[in-house]
Design a protein around this motif. Structure first.
Motif, PDB file in Angstrom:
ATOM      1  N   MET A 194      41.938  29.071  46.614  1.00 53.10           N
ATOM      2  CA  MET A 194      40.563  28.606  46.441  1.00 53.10           C
ATOM      3  C   MET A 194      40.353  28.217  44.989  1.00 53.10           C
ATOM      4  SD  MET A 194      37.626  31.509  46.823  1.00 53.10           S
ATOM      5  CE  MET A 194      37.811  33.008  45.905  1.00 53.10           C
ATOM      6  N   THR A 195      40.427  26.950  44.747  1.00 51.26           N
ATOM      7  CA  THR A 195      40.208  26.479  43.390  1.00 51.26           C
ATOM      8  C   THR A 195      38.801  25.912  43.265  1.00 51.26           C
ATOM      9  OG1 THR A 195      42.542  25.980  43.207  1.00 51.26           O
ATOM     10  CG2 THR A 195      41.117  24.986  41.579  1.00 51.26           C
ATOM     11  N   ALA A 196      38.019  26.597  42.491  1.00 51.44           N
ATOM     12  CA  ALA A 196      36.612  26.195  42.357  1.00 51.44           C
ATOM     13  C   ALA A 196      36.510  24.971  41.458  1.00 51.44           C
ATOM     14  CB  ALA A 196      35.813  27.340  41.775  1.00 51.44           C
ATOM     15  N   GLU A 197      35.350  24.365  41.470  1.00 60.09           N
ATOM     16  CA  GLU A 197      35.115  23.305  40.491  1.00 60.09           C
ATOM     17  C   GLU A 197      35.205  23.956  39.115  1.00 60.09           C
ATOM     18  OE1 GLU A 197      30.966  22.211  40.479  1.00 60.09           O
ATOM     19  OE2 GLU A 197      30.474  23.939  41.697  1.00 60.09           O
ATOM     20  N   THR A 198      35.771  23.236  38.179  1.00 58.02           N
ATOM     21  CA  THR A 198      35.969  23.843  36.871  1.00 58.02           C
ATOM     22  C   THR A 198      35.016  23.227  35.857  1.00 58.02           C
ATOM     23  OG1 THR A 198      37.680  22.261  36.374  1.00 58.02           O
ATOM     24  CG2 THR A 198      38.385  24.361  37.321  1.00 58.02           C
ATOM     25  N   ALA A 199      34.689  24.012  34.868  1.00 53.88           N
ATOM     26  CA  ALA A 199      33.697  23.578  33.892  1.00 53.88           C
ATOM     27  C   ALA A 199      34.287  23.592  32.495  1.00 53.88           C
ATOM     28  CB  ALA A 199      32.485  24.493  33.953  1.00 53.88           C
ATOM     29  N   THR A 200      33.968  22.573  31.735  1.00 52.79           N
ATOM     30  CA  THR A 200      34.359  22.575  30.329  1.00 52.79           C
ATOM     31  C   THR A 200      33.318  23.355  29.533  1.00 52.79           C
ATOM     32  OG1 THR A 200      33.108  20.578  29.962  1.00 52.79           O
ATOM     33  CG2 THR A 200      35.434  20.313  30.469  1.00 52.79           C
ATOM     34  N   ILE A 201      33.745  23.857  28.396  1.00 48.99           N
ATOM     35  CA  ILE A 201      32.800  24.480  27.470  1.00 48.99           C
ATOM     36  C   ILE A 201      32.957  23.780  26.136  1.00 48.99           C
ATOM     37  CG2 ILE A 201      32.111  26.612  26.305  1.00 48.99           C
ATOM     38  CD1 ILE A 201      33.545  28.100  28.569  1.00 48.99           C
ATOM     39  N   GLU A 202      31.841  23.375  25.582  1.00 51.06           N
ATOM     40  CA  GLU A 202      31.935  22.664  24.319  1.00 51.06           C
ATOM     41  C   GLU A 202      31.009  23.316  23.298  1.00 51.06           C
ATOM     42  OE1 GLU A 202      31.342  18.505  24.887  1.00 51.06           O
ATOM     43  OE2 GLU A 202      31.730  18.065  22.786  1.00 51.06           O
ATOM     44  N   LEU A 203      31.569  23.659  22.152  1.00 58.96           N
ATOM     45  CA  LEU A 203      30.759  24.170  21.054  1.00 58.96           C
ATOM     46  C   LEU A 203      30.685  23.081  19.999  1.00 58.96           C
ATOM     47  CD1 LEU A 203      32.331  27.735  20.635  1.00 58.96           C
ATOM     48  CD2 LEU A 203      30.537  27.000  22.188  1.00 58.96           C
ATOM     49  N   ILE A 211      29.007  33.257  12.026  1.00 62.28           N
ATOM     50  CA  ILE A 211      29.792  32.134  12.555  1.00 62.28           C
ATOM     51  C   ILE A 211      29.416  30.901  11.741  1.00 62.28           C
ATOM     52  CG2 ILE A 211      30.252  30.704  14.578  1.00 62.28           C
ATOM     53  CD1 ILE A 211      31.143  33.474  15.119  1.00 62.28           C
ATOM     54  N   HIS A 212      30.435  30.233  11.202  1.00 65.62           N
ATOM     55  CA  HIS A 212      30.180  29.060  10.361  1.00 65.62           C
ATOM     56  C   HIS A 212      30.514  27.795  11.113  1.00 65.62           C
ATOM     57  CE1 HIS A 212      30.184  31.806   6.873  1.00 65.62           C
ATOM     58  NE2 HIS A 212      31.147  32.410   7.543  1.00 65.62           N
ATOM     59  N   LYS A 213      29.554  26.995  11.421  1.00 66.99           N
ATOM     60  CA  LYS A 213      29.771  25.625  11.926  1.00 66.99           C
ATOM     61  C   LYS A 213      31.076  25.468  12.680  1.00 66.99           C
ATOM     62  CE  LYS A 213      28.113  21.373  10.240  1.00 66.99           C
ATOM     63  NZ  LYS A 213      27.532  21.328  11.546  1.00 66.99           N
ATOM     64  N   LEU A 214      31.068  25.867  13.902  1.00 64.36           N
ATOM     65  CA  LEU A 214      32.322  25.962  14.634  1.00 64.36           C
ATOM     66  C   LEU A 214      32.342  24.944  15.775  1.00 64.36           C
ATOM     67  CD1 LEU A 214      33.719  29.443  15.297  1.00 64.36           C
ATOM     68  CD2 LEU A 214      33.728  27.796  17.130  1.00 64.36           C
ATOM     69  N   ASP A 215      33.437  24.211  15.897  1.00 60.48           N
ATOM     70  CA  ASP A 215      33.594  23.248  16.989  1.00 60.48           C
ATOM     71  C   ASP A 215      34.776  23.654  17.845  1.00 60.48           C
ATOM     72  OD1 ASP A 215      31.683  20.927  16.321  1.00 60.48           O
ATOM     73  OD2 ASP A 215      32.697  21.353  14.423  1.00 60.48           O
ATOM     74  N   ASP A 223      25.020  23.224  19.160  1.00 62.94           N
ATOM     75  CA  ASP A 223      24.793  23.145  20.602  1.00 62.94           C
ATOM     76  C   ASP A 223      25.959  23.753  21.362  1.00 62.94           C
ATOM     77  OD1 ASP A 223      22.365  21.561  20.496  1.00 62.94           O
ATOM     78  OD2 ASP A 223      23.671  19.972  19.719  1.00 62.94           O
ATOM     79  N   ILE A 224      25.625  24.287  22.529  1.00 64.02           N
ATOM     80  CA  ILE A 224      26.651  24.787  23.435  1.00 64.02           C
ATOM     81  C   ILE A 224      26.498  24.041  24.751  1.00 64.02           C
ATOM     82  CG2 ILE A 224      27.476  26.790  24.710  1.00 64.02           C
ATOM     83  CD1 ILE A 224      26.496  28.522  22.419  1.00 64.02           C
ATOM     84  N   LEU A 225      27.582  23.459  25.231  1.00 66.48           N
ATOM     85  CA  LEU A 225      27.528  22.736  26.495  1.00 66.48           C
ATOM     86  C   LEU A 225      28.484  23.387  27.483  1.00 66.48           C
ATOM     87  CD1 LEU A 225      26.986  20.527  24.107  1.00 66.48           C
ATOM     88  CD2 LEU A 225      27.121  18.924  26.005  1.00 66.48           C
ATOM     89  N   ILE A 226      27.989  23.636  28.683  1.00 66.49           N
ATOM     90  CA  ILE A 226      28.856  24.134  29.748  1.00 66.49           C
ATOM     91  C   ILE A 226      28.810  23.113  30.868  1.00 66.49           C
ATOM     92  CG2 ILE A 226      29.228  25.948  31.458  1.00 66.49           C
ATOM     93  CD1 ILE A 226      28.105  27.937  29.471  1.00 66.49           C
ATOM     94  N   ALA A 227      29.961  22.649  31.289  1.00 69.67           N
ATOM     95  CA  ALA A 227      30.071  21.597  32.301  1.00 69.67           C
ATOM     96  C   ALA A 227      29.221  20.390  31.908  1.00 69.67           C
ATOM     97  CB  ALA A 227      29.654  22.132  33.675  1.00 69.67           C
ATOM     98  N   LYS A 268      34.252  37.451  17.054  1.00 68.61           N
ATOM     99  CA  LYS A 268      34.683  37.118  18.411  1.00 68.61           C
ATOM    100  C   LYS A 268      33.606  37.439  19.429  1.00 68.61           C
ATOM    101  CE  LYS A 268      38.104  40.070  18.243  1.00 68.61           C
ATOM    102  NZ  LYS A 268      38.048  40.636  16.903  1.00 68.61           N
ATOM    103  N   SER A 269      33.118  38.682  19.367  1.00 63.92           N
ATOM    104  CA  SER A 269      32.104  39.097  20.338  1.00 63.92           C
ATOM    105  C   SER A 269      30.841  38.275  20.166  1.00 63.92           C
ATOM    106  CB  SER A 269      31.762  40.572  20.167  1.00 63.92           C
ATOM    107  OG  SER A 269      32.889  41.352  20.367  1.00 63.92           O
ATOM    108  N   THR A 270      30.466  38.042  18.923  1.00 67.11           N
ATOM    109  CA  THR A 270      29.257  37.271  18.671  1.00 67.11           C
ATOM    110  C   THR A 270      29.371  35.882  19.291  1.00 67.11           C
ATOM    111  OG1 THR A 270      29.022  38.476  16.602  1.00 67.11           O
ATOM    112  CG2 THR A 270      27.708  36.481  16.854  1.00 67.11           C
ATOM    113  N   LEU A 271      30.516  35.256  19.105  1.00 65.87           N
ATOM    114  CA  LEU A 271      30.724  33.914  19.649  1.00 65.87           C
ATOM    115  C   LEU A 271      30.655  33.943  21.178  1.00 65.87           C
ATOM    116  CD1 LEU A 271      31.272  31.079  18.709  1.00 65.87           C
ATOM    117  CD2 LEU A 271      33.716  31.533  18.844  1.00 65.87           C
TER     118      LEU A 271
END
Ligand SMILES: Nc1ncnc2c1ncn2[C@@H]1O[C@H](COP(=O)(O)OP(=O)(O)OP(=O)(O)O)[C@@H](O)[C@H]1O
Ligand SMILES: [Mg+2]
Lengths: 360, 286
Positions: free
Chosen positions: A1-10, A23-27, A63-67, A46-49
């Motif tokens: 069962m392969t679900a639809e997958t989502a990208t994550i963009e910081l 966290i300093h200006k992270l992409d 900005d944080i983008l998911i899918a 790490k945890s904060t991110l």
């Protein structure tokens, strides 16, 4: 069962607690279905991110983008994520079944459907017989399974793990690690996993993100990060025991002076003549012997016996401590003088500033 | 004699000692209560005589209770006043201290610690010393000689301790449980009700018991702020019973009053004691 997958963009993500920038200006771009592991020293963010991606921590900037969807200001529950916490964070007053069902109940999923999904998740994680127990009546491993189960029933696009195995004993950690890898194979979701543990990072990750003080030091496959560290920090952080770093001065072409000993390398050194340079060689790329040409004199300080391997810690004339890995061979005794040679193809070069220099 | 028999005897002796000491101690505690209870079942004339033996020799009678019931405008009015004052005090105190304790435990805001210390420090002011200003404030609010007025006073008196209690209770709940509930989609109030409240119930029980006992037994403020006989609470009424009518004190009625005042406290304790049982949070983390 392969679900639809989502990208994550910081995009340019920043976080400060009051005056302190954490966290300093992270992409970062995480591909759909990818298993990404965040590693870094304690307190590097790490945890904060991860909590920012989860929506548990406000984003100061960026900005944080998911899918592809901007979720920067969305509630955690609306981001399509599920999170597994280091401390499990189960609801202690609810049975395992109620723990799993809580999120669905809030989402007003019909009771029959909840039941079906909880049973399905229990099946995947083999916690069926535990459904009527309270978290207090479970072992650590079972609790962590329940915590993962609670994440699965949400059918999230993205799984976030914050050091999920660090409360377990070594043996259980190995089996749960395999379990998480299996889960990733079966579900195919995008997963972000925070850990301190080198082995977890190396074995689980498609890509490793090495963080330091809220900045990304390197992103790459476990192999890339191990074999071609981008700088001294990554070189020292990934791999255990750490990579040995030796100070040298480039003489010309392919000759380098290390504490009065001259070494000739096969390939030219990526540095100008008379420039200070650091050479990094992992413990497994050394050999110790009595041959004196092209070798560094060293004195054995102590040795650690680990069964299949032995780590011998030697002091160079320069004062640097070098760890070499040995398999078999005569035992090195403290105080003994040795000549160390390294596998020339495995030598990494770093500028005095710490940046890696590409050798040829 | 075999070693085994010696061990058995030693264990039997330890058990006997344990039970005897326990029995004597509990007798010490129970004796005055039992005495009051026995006297409350004596007839009025017998209760007025020298107190030995403590049990009624002329047969059990509920005469004292009947006398007490006839007292003033009727005991049920006073009991009702007391009960509603205590219940309202408990409800308001618990509600406010729950929210305040949660806020102090979880939110960061300017002057948070200063405010907390300020609230706690009000415990150091003996409230008898501020009865006059309290009286004046209540009069200004038109609440003097009313039950809501006295409830407000009691709530004010109990809040510092209760907020302190609830803050500690919330502090003991790991933050990650709350985070988990947020990821599960719970709103703040749903999370408070379904997740946090059950976990801080021992704290709530403690706050409730203290608020109930203190307001149920409080005498001075009630005596001064309540002037209408029909508004009296039980302690004020009991003081009147104890000071007697026409120079005679009905000791039987006094003891039955003691019984009456004790019953709800005992009931509440028995009801809430299971929440004292520790370990409710066991298994949440680690
Ligand atoms: N609520 C907060 N207020 C102020 N500073 C915070 C807060 N939370 C975290 N920090 C700081 O942010 C930095 C990053 O913390 P974080 O918990 O993300 O580290 P981490 O990489 O997860 O460390 P560990 O590996 O020990 O879990 C730390 O220096 C920490 O002191
Ligand atoms: Mg952390």
């Amino acid at each position: 069962m392969t679900a639809e997958t989502a990208t994550i963009e910081l995009r340019g993500v920043r976080k400060s607690f009051g005056p302190v920038d954490v966290i300093h200006k992270l992409d970062l771009l995480v591909k759909g279905g990818e298993f990404v592991v965040f590693v870094g020293p304690s307190g590097c963010g790490k945890s904060t991110l991860l909590r920012m991606i989860a929506g548990l921590e406000d984003v100061t900037d960026g900005d944080i983008l998911i899918a592809g969807r901007d979720v920067t200001d969305l509630d955690p529950a609306k981001r399509g994520i599920a999170m597994v916490f280091q401390s499990y964070a189960l609801y202690p007053h609810m049975s395992v079944r109620e723990n799993l069902a809580f999120g669905l109940e809030i989402a007003k999923v019909p009771a029959a459907e909840i039941r079906r999904q909880v049973d399905a998740a229990a099946e995947v994680l083999k916690i069926g017989p535990l459904l009527d127990r309270r978290p207090g009546q479970l072992s650590g491993g079972q609790r962590q399974r329940v915590a993962i189960g609670r994440a699965i029933v949400r059918k999230p696009l993205v799984f976030l793990f914050d050091e999920p195995l660090s409360n377990l004993d070594a043996e259980l950690r190995v089996s749960m690690r395999a379990e998480i890898a299996r889960l990733h194979r079966e579900l195919g979701n995008t997963m972000i996993y925070v850990t301190h543990d080198q082995t977890e990072a190396m074995t689980l990750a498609d890509r490793i993100v090495v963080l330091r003080d809220g900045r990304i030091e390197q992103v790459g496959s476990p192999r890339a990060v191990y074999e071609n560290p981008a700088n001294l920090f990554v070189a020292g952080f990934i791999g255990s025991p750490r990579m040995n770093i030796v100070d040298g001065t480039c003489l010309d072409g392919n000759r380098v002076a290390i504490g009065g000993t001259e070494i000739t390398l096969e390939a030219p050194i990526p540095a100008a003549a008379a420039e200070k340079i650091k050479l990094g060689v992992r413990p497994e790329h050394w050999s110790a012997g009595q041959a004196q040409d092209n070798a560094l004199p060293a004195q054995v300080e102590f040795a650690e016996y680990l069964g299949s391997t032995r780590y011998v810690h030697c002091r160079l004339a320069t004062g640097d401590l070098i760890t070499i890995e040995q398999r078999g061979g005569p035992e090195a005794l403290p105080g003994e003088n040795l000549w160390l040679r390294c596998d020339q193809r495995a030598v990494k070069f770093f500028a005095a500033s710490g940046e890696a220099r590409q050798g040829s | 004699m075999s070693r085994k028999a010696a061990a058995t005897r030693r264990r039997a002796w330890a058990a006997t000692r344990y039970h005897v000491i326990g029995l004597v101690t509990s007798l010490l505690f129970i004796a005055p209560i039992a005495w009051s209870m026995l006297v409350s079942f004596k007839s009025t004339t017998e209760a007025a005589r020298p107190p030995l033996p403590p049990w009624p020799v002329e047969g059990f009678t509920t005469q004292s209770y009947e006398n007490l019931a006839q007292y003033g405008v009727g005991i049920w009015t006073y009991a009702g006043n007391s009960l509603s004052v205590a219940a309202a005090t408990v409800v308001v105190t618990v509600f406010i201290s729950l929210l305040a304790g949660y806020g102090f435990s979880r939110f960061q805001f300017p002057l948070k610690n200063a405010l907390f210390v300020l609230i706690i420090s009000t415990v150091m002011i003996p409230f008898q010393s501020i009865l006059t200003p309290l009286f004046l404030i209540l009069t200004r609010l038109g609440l003097q000689n009313t039950l809501p007025g006295i409830v407000l006073i009691y709530v004010t008196l109990h809040l510092p301790f209760s907020i302190f209690m609830m803050r500690n209770a919330f502090d003991a709940v790991p933050k990650e449980i709350e985070d988990a509930a947020r990821v599960d989609g719970a709103s703040v109030f749903l999370m408070l009700r379904r997740v946090m409240l059950p976990l801080v119930l021992p704290g709530v029980a403690t706050v409730a018991i203290f608020a109930f006992l203190a307001s149920w037994n409080e005498f001075l403020a009630a005596l001064i702020l309540l002037t209408d006989q029909r508004k009296y609470t039980l302690p004020v009424m009991m003081a009147a019973v104890r000071s007697g009518q026409f120079g005679t004190i009905d000791w039987g009625a006094v003891q039955s009053g003691v019984m009456l005042m004790m019953a709800p406290c005992l009931g509440l304790f028995l009801l809430l004691q299971r929440y004292y049982i520790r370990g409710l949070t066991a298994g949440a983390v680690k």
